[in-house]
Design an enzyme around this catalytic site. Structure first.
Site, PDB file in Angstrom:
ATOM      1  N   ASP A 141       0.792  -1.237   0.000  1.00 53.74           N
ATOM      2  CA  ASP A 141       0.000   0.000   0.000  1.00 53.74           C
ATOM      3  C   ASP A 141       0.823   1.286   0.000  1.00 53.74           C
ATOM      4  O   ASP A 141       0.283   2.341   0.287  1.00 53.74           O
ATOM      5  CB  ASP A 141      -0.922  -0.023   1.229  1.00 53.74           C
ATOM      6  N   CYS A 198     -27.013  -7.489  -6.053  1.00 53.25           N
ATOM      7  CA  CYS A 198     -26.899  -6.827  -4.744  1.00 53.25           C
ATOM      8  C   CYS A 198     -26.302  -5.431  -4.896  1.00 53.25           C
ATOM      9  O   CYS A 198     -25.347  -5.230  -5.642  1.00 53.25           O
ATOM     10  CB  CYS A 198     -26.022  -7.665  -3.817  1.00 53.25           C
ATOM     11  N   CYS A 205     -23.798   3.892   1.541  1.00 50.71           N
ATOM     12  CA  CYS A 205     -22.879   5.030   1.564  1.00 50.71           C
ATOM     13  C   CYS A 205     -23.596   6.311   1.992  1.00 50.71           C
ATOM     14  O   CYS A 205     -24.546   6.742   1.332  1.00 50.71           O
ATOM     15  CB  CYS A 205     -22.236   5.232   0.195  1.00 50.71           C
ATOM     16  N   CYS A 221     -16.108  10.456  -0.640  1.00 51.57           N
ATOM     17  CA  CYS A 221     -15.918   9.303   0.247  1.00 51.57           C
ATOM     18  C   CYS A 221     -15.457   9.773   1.627  1.00 51.57           C
ATOM     19  O   CYS A 221     -14.501  10.551   1.742  1.00 51.57           O
ATOM     20  CB  CYS A 221     -14.887   8.352  -0.368  1.00 51.57           C
ATOM     21  N   CYS A 248     -14.277   5.187   7.255  1.00 49.12           N
ATOM     22  CA  CYS A 248     -15.692   4.794   7.234  1.00 49.12           C
ATOM     23  C   CYS A 248     -15.751   3.328   6.837  1.00 49.12           C
ATOM     24  O   CYS A 248     -15.068   2.903   5.908  1.00 49.12           O
ATOM     25  CB  CYS A 248     -16.454   5.658   6.236  1.00 49.12           C
TER      26      CYS A 248
END
Length: 353
Positions: A141, A198, A205, A221, A248
């Site tokens: 990452d 789905c 959100c 976001c 979140c």
């Protein structure tokens, strides 16, 4: 190489990884075009680093041309509690599950290096005296590597409609690590999409950050707004943050595939008691030294005290708790301009109570 791969998978489990799969660096031919479309739409917001070194980010084979295989590892960080429960506690802070203890970058990288050293030694022993040892590079990452497309190509999971990787075995709660190697190991079959009709993640959100399934506008976001975004958050979005002060989990937690998720076996991911639902008033009182001490070893530390307190003040403004007005009032003359702005906004929001 089949026998070495089998031993590698076993060693990965012994190191603590939940899954280990393999692909080729060139197995994500669609990545460059998708990245280009994301950047062209401006969906990366202030994350200018995403527009840098796109020739590597969009093409893993160009990052290290000598690499022949990419070993993708899944690191489970599944919570033992529903991360959405704290959202109803308006005087307390909601912190993303992954940030409730140690920084995963450090934990995963150590495991990747341990597994990589094992692979080098095992391959050298198999090759015999005089043979050159394979080379490796580990990534978690922090490099221009698109781990999620590689994870899907390797069969760890598929990129769901929320753009994160989903596994039929692990649900949504796992980190990704990669080991690039000059060894040519047998590859796994890519995972296919199992989202079907789905749309639970999209509907969950709070800020409508998905303009379409499989597309994320980071500018809306909450994870981006509370972690990556510098300066004041648009007033249109502040009220939608609720009490989320760092990240979140809503779209992840909504995924039905989490019925197969298990609690993280790595104790460094188990939630610290003081980070499960800390009082907003307590967090707002942190100065720089106090912030650094409280979040030492935590991923939260990297955003700094000012951005963190900005987020806390937005949560205070959204709390509906009259007694928190005085907490915000004390920060209206803070040394940081963005903190002052957030404090005045919170005071105004609570003023009519």
């Amino acid at each position: 190489m089949d026998e070495l791969k089998a031993r590698l998978i076993g060693q990965a489990a012994e190191v603590g990884f939940a899954a280990c799969r393999i692909c080729r660096p060139g197995d994500v031919p669609e990545a460059a075009a998708r990245l280009a479309a994301f950047l062209e739409a401006g969906h990366h917001g202030q994350m200018g680093w995403m527009a840098e070194r796109t020739h590597w980010r969009g093409n893993p084979a160009a990052l290290w041309p000598e690499a022949r295989s990419v070993i993708m590892l899944a690191e489970n960080y599944g919570p033992e509690h529903d991360p959405r429960a704290v959202l109803a506690e308006r005087d307390r802070a909601a912190i993303s599950v992954y940030a409730q203890n140690r920084d995963y970058h450090d934990v995963v990288k150590k495991k990747l290096k341990r597994l990589g050293r094992w692979l080098i030694d095992a391959a050298a022993r198999d090759a015999g005296p005089g043979a050159g040892a394979p080379e490796i590079k580990v990534f978690v990452d922090t490099a221009p590597v698109m781990e999620k497309p590689l994870g899907q190509a390797a069969g760890l999971g598929w990129q769901g409609k929320h753009t994160n990787l989903v596994s039929r075995e692990l649900g949504s709660w796992f980190f990704l690590g990669a080991i690039f190697t000059t060894l040519e190991l047998p590859v796994d079959r890519a995972e296919r999409d199992h989202c079907g009709s789905c749309r639970a993640c999209l509907d969950a959100c709070p800020t409508a950050a998905f303009p379409a399934p499989y597309r994320l506008d980071a500018r809306r976001c909450i994870s981006y707004l509370t972690i990556e975004h510098h300066g004041p958050v648009d007033e249109e979005l502040r009220g939608l943050l609720g009490n989320r002060i760092y990240g979140c989990d809503d779209c992840l937690a909504a995924c039905p595939w989490n019925k197969f998720a298990e609690r993280a076996s790595e104790v460094k991911y188990h939630a610290r008691e003081d980070l499960l639902s800390p009082p907003l008033a307590e967090l707002a009182a942190l100065d720089d030294a106090g912030f650094r001490e409280r979040f030492s070893g935590s991923p939260i530390k990297r955003i700094g005290r000012d951005r963190f307190v900005r987020n806390v003040l937005y949560a205070i403004g959204n709390s509906g708790q009259a007694e928190l007005r005085a907490v915000a009032q004390r920060l209206c003359e803070d040394a940081d301009e963005t903190v002052r702005d957030a404090a005045r906004w919170a005071v105004a929001r609570l003023g009519g109570l």
